[in-house]
Design a protein around this motif. Structure first.
Motif, PDB file in Angstrom:
ATOM      1  N   UNK A 102      52.305  42.744  75.394  1.00  9.77           N
ATOM      2  CA  UNK A 102      53.266  42.687  76.491  1.00  9.77           C
ATOM      3  C   UNK A 102      53.632  41.224  76.680  1.00  9.77           C
ATOM      4  N   UNK A 103      54.928  40.974  76.694  1.00  9.42           N
ATOM      5  CA  UNK A 103      55.460  39.632  76.855  1.00  9.42           C
ATOM      6  C   UNK A 103      56.199  39.562  78.186  1.00  9.42           C
ATOM      7  N   UNK A 104      56.406  38.343  78.659  1.00 11.04           N
ATOM      8  CA  UNK A 104      57.248  38.129  79.827  1.00 11.04           C
ATOM      9  C   UNK A 104      58.167  36.958  79.512  1.00 11.04           C
ATOM     10  N   UNK A 105      59.444  37.141  79.817  1.00  9.12           N
ATOM     11  CA  UNK A 105      60.428  36.088  79.551  1.00  9.12           C
ATOM     12  C   UNK A 105      60.421  35.085  80.700  1.00  9.12           C
ATOM     13  N   UNK A 106      61.127  33.982  80.514  1.00 13.55           N
ATOM     14  CA  UNK A 106      61.192  32.962  81.562  1.00 13.55           C
ATOM     15  C   UNK A 106      61.927  33.465  82.806  1.00 13.55           C
ATOM     16  N   UNK A 107      62.695  34.555  82.674  1.00 14.78           N
ATOM     17  CA  UNK A 107      63.369  35.143  83.841  1.00 14.78           C
ATOM     18  C   UNK A 107      62.506  36.196  84.521  1.00 14.78           C
ATOM     19  N   UNK A 108      61.307  36.437  83.973  1.00 14.33           N
ATOM     20  CA  UNK A 108      60.392  37.406  84.582  1.00 14.33           C
ATOM     21  C   UNK A 108      60.471  38.798  83.994  1.00 14.33           C
ATOM     22  N   UNK A 109      61.331  39.003  83.006  1.00 12.71           N
ATOM     23  CA  UNK A 109      61.450  40.321  82.384  1.00 12.71           C
ATOM     24  C   UNK A 109      60.222  40.594  81.523  1.00 12.71           C
ATOM     25  N   UNK A 110      59.614  41.769  81.723  1.00 14.04           N
ATOM     26  CA  UNK A 110      58.473  42.180  80.908  1.00 14.04           C
ATOM     27  C   UNK A 110      58.968  43.113  79.809  1.00 14.04           C
ATOM     28  N   UNK A 111      58.443  42.916  78.610  1.00 13.08           N
ATOM     29  CA  UNK A 111      58.810  43.773  77.491  1.00 13.08           C
ATOM     30  C   UNK A 111      57.664  43.756  76.486  1.00 13.08           C
ATOM     31  N   UNK A 112      57.653  44.766  75.607  1.00 14.82           N
ATOM     32  CA  UNK A 112      56.597  44.861  74.605  1.00 14.82           C
ATOM     33  C   UNK A 112      57.145  44.530  73.229  1.00 14.82           C
ATOM     34  N   UNK A 113      56.284  43.924  72.406  1.00 18.96           N
ATOM     35  CA  UNK A 113      56.639  43.676  71.017  1.00 18.96           C
ATOM     36  C   UNK A 113      55.587  44.347  70.132  1.00 18.96           C
ATOM     37  N   UNK A 114      56.022  44.752  68.946  1.00 22.04           N
ATOM     38  CA  UNK A 114      55.140  45.454  68.017  1.00 22.04           C
ATOM     39  C   UNK A 114      54.292  44.484  67.210  1.00 22.04           C
ATOM     40  N   UNK A 115      53.054  44.884  67.003  1.00 17.94           N
ATOM     41  CA  UNK A 115      52.209  44.276  65.980  1.00 17.94           C
ATOM     42  C   UNK A 115      52.284  45.256  64.814  1.00 17.94           C
ATOM     43  N   UNK A 116      52.541  44.781  63.592  1.00 21.94           N
ATOM     44  CA  UNK A 116      52.660  45.748  62.498  1.00 21.94           C
ATOM     45  C   UNK A 116      51.340  46.483  62.259  1.00 21.94           C
ATOM     46  N   UNK A 117      51.450  47.742  61.878  1.00 20.47           N
ATOM     47  CA  UNK A 117      50.269  48.495  61.488  1.00 20.47           C
ATOM     48  C   UNK A 117      49.732  47.871  60.207  1.00 20.47           C
ATOM     49  N   UNK A 118      48.423  47.606  60.194  1.00 20.25           N
ATOM     50  CA  UNK A 118      47.851  47.007  58.990  1.00 20.25           C
ATOM     51  C   UNK A 118      46.585  47.728  58.577  1.00 20.25           C
ATOM     52  N   UNK A 119      46.330  47.660  57.277  1.00 21.94           N
ATOM     53  CA  UNK A 119      45.234  48.380  56.653  1.00 21.94           C
ATOM     54  C   UNK A 119      44.000  47.509  56.571  1.00 21.94           C
ATOM     55  N   UNK A 120      42.857  48.118  56.827  1.00 19.80           N
ATOM     56  CA  UNK A 120      41.563  47.461  56.683  1.00 19.80           C
ATOM     57  C   UNK A 120      40.869  48.136  55.507  1.00 19.80           C
ATOM     58  N   UNK A 121      40.795  47.434  54.390  1.00 19.19           N
ATOM     59  CA  UNK A 121      40.219  48.004  53.184  1.00 19.19           C
ATOM     60  C   UNK A 121      39.076  47.122  52.699  1.00 19.19           C
ATOM     61  N   UNK A 122      37.980  47.756  52.321  1.00 18.25           N
ATOM     62  CA  UNK A 122      36.860  47.020  51.738  1.00 18.25           C
ATOM     63  C   UNK A 122      36.734  47.443  50.278  1.00 18.25           C
ATOM     64  N   UNK A 123      36.004  46.680  49.465  1.00 20.37           N
ATOM     65  CA  UNK A 123      35.802  47.076  48.072  1.00 20.37           C
ATOM     66  C   UNK A 123      35.096  48.430  47.944  1.00 20.37           C
ATOM     67  N   UNK A 124      34.317  48.832  48.970  1.00 28.56           N
ATOM     68  CA  UNK A 124      33.614  50.121  48.914  1.00 28.56           C
ATOM     69  C   UNK A 124      34.526  51.291  49.251  1.00 28.56           C
ATOM     70  N   UNK A 125      35.651  51.012  49.882  1.00 27.80           N
ATOM     71  CA  UNK A 125      36.551  52.088  50.316  1.00 27.80           C
ATOM     72  C   UNK A 125      37.414  52.607  49.190  1.00 27.80           C
ATOM     73  N   UNK A 126      37.742  53.879  49.273  1.00 24.17           N
ATOM     74  CA  UNK A 126      38.665  54.479  48.319  1.00 24.17           C
ATOM     75  C   UNK A 126      40.033  54.501  48.956  1.00 24.17           C
ATOM     76  N   UNK A 127      41.029  54.034  48.247  1.00 30.36           N
ATOM     77  CA  UNK A 127      42.390  54.030  48.783  1.00 30.36           C
ATOM     78  C   UNK A 127      43.029  55.380  48.550  1.00 30.36           C
ATOM     79  N   UNK A 128      43.667  55.894  49.583  1.00 28.92           N
ATOM     80  CA  UNK A 128      44.387  57.152  49.465  1.00 28.92           C
ATOM     81  C   UNK A 128      45.854  56.887  49.766  1.00 28.92           C
ATOM     82  N   UNK A 129      46.703  57.280  48.833  1.00 24.26           N
ATOM     83  CA  UNK A 129      48.139  57.112  49.059  1.00 24.26           C
ATOM     84  C   UNK A 129      48.702  58.401  49.615  1.00 24.26           C
ATOM     85  N   UNK A 130      49.498  58.275  50.667  1.00 19.67           N
ATOM     86  CA  UNK A 130      50.105  59.466  51.272  1.00 19.67           C
ATOM     87  C   UNK A 130      51.542  59.587  50.847  1.00 19.67           C
TER      88      UNK A 130
END
Length: 130
Positions: A102-130
């Motif tokens: 959640x961000x707020x502008x200098x005029x006081x407007x509140x708005x949300x920005x996205x954080x990109x969805x990201x993958x957490x993969x370890x060498x032990x994990x098996x990758x599955x493609x959808x």
């Protein structure tokens, strides 16, 4: 690297598996992630809150909400950027994270920005493609 842009504010994420902090035999896996927030807009903004949804390899979800990031509520003037590194533990060898700030502008407007969805993969994990 993962990237999202909302209202001329870019958020990039680079996750990194940390084998030295992980113990697969104990079902403990740990990642760091570095986030860079860049204000390419024309107004000054401040990051106020975060909301994360963390999903492990079995589909179990955990929500995390809080003030700021790493104890800060950074103010970004046009052209400025803020970078930080944090971490996340899971009991599975893979998962995903997504979120919003959640961000707020200098005029006081509140708005949300996205954080990109990201993958957490370890060498032990098996990758599955959808």
């Amino acid at each position: 690297m993962y990237r999202a842009v909302t209202r001329q504010i870019e958020v990039t994420v680079e996750p990194n598996f940390l084998p030295e902090r992980s113990s697969p035999e104990r079902q403990q896996y740990f990642w760091s992630y570095t986030i860079v927030i860049t204000n390419s807009g024309t107004e000054t903004v401040q990051l106020r809150t975060r909301h994360w949804i963390i999903t492990d390899g079995t589909g179990r979800k955990q929500e995390v909400r809080g003030e700021g990031v790493i104890g800060e509520q950074p103010v970004l003037a046009p052209g400025e950027r803020f970078e930080y590194t944090s971490g996340v533990p899971l009991t599975t060898a893979s998962g995903i994270m997504t979120g919003r700030y959640q961000m707020v502008s200098e005029t006081g407007e509140r708005f949300e920005i996205d954080v990109p969805t990201f993958s957490l993969d370890s060498p032990e994990g098996k990758r599955t493609l959808n």
